[in-house]
Design an enzyme around this catalytic site. Structure first.
Site, short mmCIF file in Angstrom:
data_model
loop_
_atom_site.label_atom_id
_atom_site.label_comp_id
_atom_site.label_asym_id
_atom_site.label_seq_id
_atom_site.Cartn_x
_atom_site.Cartn_y
_atom_site.Cartn_z
N ASN A 15 66.76 1.90 -32.80
CA ASN A 15 67.59 1.55 -31.52
C ASN A 15 67.27 2.68 -30.63
OD1 ASN A 15 69.73 0.88 -30.01
ND2 ASN A 15 71.28 1.32 -31.41
N LYS A 17 68.75 2.61 -27.79
CA LYS A 17 69.77 2.59 -26.96
C LYS A 17 69.18 2.75 -25.33
CE LYS A 17 72.33 4.54 -30.54
NZ LYS A 17 73.35 5.45 -30.98
N HIS A 100 77.29 -3.28 -32.77
CA HIS A 100 77.15 -2.03 -32.70
C HIS A 100 78.34 -1.52 -32.37
CE1 HIS A 100 75.80 2.16 -31.84
NE2 HIS A 100 74.71 1.77 -32.77
N GLU A 102 79.10 1.24 -30.61
CA GLU A 102 79.07 1.24 -29.07
C GLU A 102 79.47 0.08 -28.21
OE1 GLU A 102 75.27 3.38 -28.80
OE2 GLU A 102 76.13 4.89 -29.85
N GLU A 172 77.47 1.59 -40.34
CA GLU A 172 77.54 2.86 -39.58
C GLU A 172 78.67 3.31 -39.29
OE1 GLU A 172 73.61 2.54 -37.02
OE2 GLU A 172 75.18 1.67 -35.90
N GLY A 178 75.27 9.55 -33.72
CA GLY A 178 74.82 10.44 -32.57
C GLY A 178 75.42 11.93 -32.56
N SER A 217 73.08 9.32 -37.69
CA SER A 217 72.32 10.54 -37.98
C SER A 217 71.28 10.61 -38.94
CB SER A 217 73.36 11.75 -37.90
OG SER A 217 74.13 11.66 -36.86
P1 PGA Z 1 71.94 8.06 -34.64
O1 PGA Z 1 72.66 6.74 -34.01
O2 PGA Z 1 70.74 7.95 -35.45
O3 PGA Z 1 71.83 8.61 -33.13
O4 PGA Z 1 73.34 8.70 -35.12
C1 PGA Z 1 72.45 5.61 -34.93
C2 PGA Z 1 72.95 4.15 -34.42
O5 PGA Z 1 73.76 4.14 -33.25
O6 PGA Z 1 72.42 2.96 -34.50
#
Ligand code: PGA
Length: 260
Positions: A15, A17, A100, A102, A172, A178, A217
């Site tokens: 992803n 983003k 997601h 976010e 998640e 992140g 992560s």
């Molecule tokens: P990350 O994000 O690997 O940067 O923690 C995972 C995600 O948002 O799908």
């Protein structure tokens, strides 16, 4: 070993983003397009909408598949600024993320909207990747399972199950996205097993087949341990998917990439 485990292949989704520009994305796909993906598993990247065509064209001869990060919950019409499921299909997408964290937390998407988006995708012949996960305060209050179950509830109604059957799920934990703070393999496995059992207790015959990815992560250094868990069927990778070498090392840990 869970019943049906052997039927589930691994899937690794990057992803990207809201990152990159034409130049950096060209560099990333030049490295990814050399990738040889094993037939037992799949590798997918989800660029920002604007770059879908560019990435799709460049990867068309490779084994890496195209995905998108979001979709509109309506099929077409006067929805300024939105992108429909059929448009994503038209550009060659196969997978689309919905729900997601976010989207849920920054843009206020509800579980109803997430379900409606997944339904649109199924109708267009795309695979929704439905993301669920608890916040840090929910984990600390001991309500992780309740939170995850609530986010899945629209998919467990009579009408919802027909959609769920065609989805991929992603667990998640919001506190791990992140932040560099991954869930331990044991913490992740516990929630993945809960999700499978919870779904299994509501509907027969679906849960053993469902792919449930872990995200939060994931890096080259922890991917193999996470993917070795019996209920973890691959990963949804944010930051580490922007670096080809790191992403391919994660893919290799899932058995979906063979260094050539
Ligand atoms: P990350 O994000 O690997 O940067 O923690 C995972 C995600 O948002 O799908």
């Amino acid at each position: 070993m869970h019943e049906g485990e052997l039927m589930r292949s691994k899937l690794v989704i990057g992803n990207w983003k809201m990152n990159g520009d034409q130049a950096t994305i060209n560099g990333l796909i030049a490295d990814l397009s050399k990738t040889e993906v094993s037939r037992l598993s799949e590798l997918v990247v989800c660029p920002p909408f604007l770059y879908l065509q560019q990435v799709g064209n460049s990867l068309s001869q490779s084994a890496v598949k195209l995905g998108a990060q979001n979709v509109c919950q309506f099929s077409n019409g006067a929805y300024t600024g939105e992108v429909s499921a059929s448009m994503l299909k038209d550009l060659g997408c196969e997978y689309v993320l919905v729900g997601h964290s976010e989207r849920r937390h920054v843009f206020g998407e509800s579980s109803q909207q997430v379900f409606d988006k997944a339904s649109q995708l199924i109708e267009a012949g795309l695979v929704p990747v439905v993301c669920v996960g608890e916040t840090l305060s929910e984990r600390e209050s001991g309500i992780t399972e309740k939170s995850v179950a609530e986010q899945l509830s629209f998919f467990l109604t009579e009408q919802g199950v027909a959609v769920l059957e065609k989805c991929v799920l992603a667990y998640e934990p919001v506190w791990a996205i992140g932040t560099g703070l991954s869930a331990t393999p044991g913490q992740a496995q516990d929630v993945h097993r809960f999700m499978r059992e919870h779904i299994g207790s509501r509907v027969a015959g679906v849960s053993a087949r469902l792919q449930i990815l872990y995200g939060g992560s994931v890096k080259a250094g922890n991917a193999a341990e996470l993917f070795a868990m019996p209920d973890i069927d691959g990963g949804l990778i944010g930051g580490a998917s922007l670096v080809a070498k790191e992403f391919l090392a994660i893919a290799e840990a899932a058995g979906s990439y063979k260094a050539t």
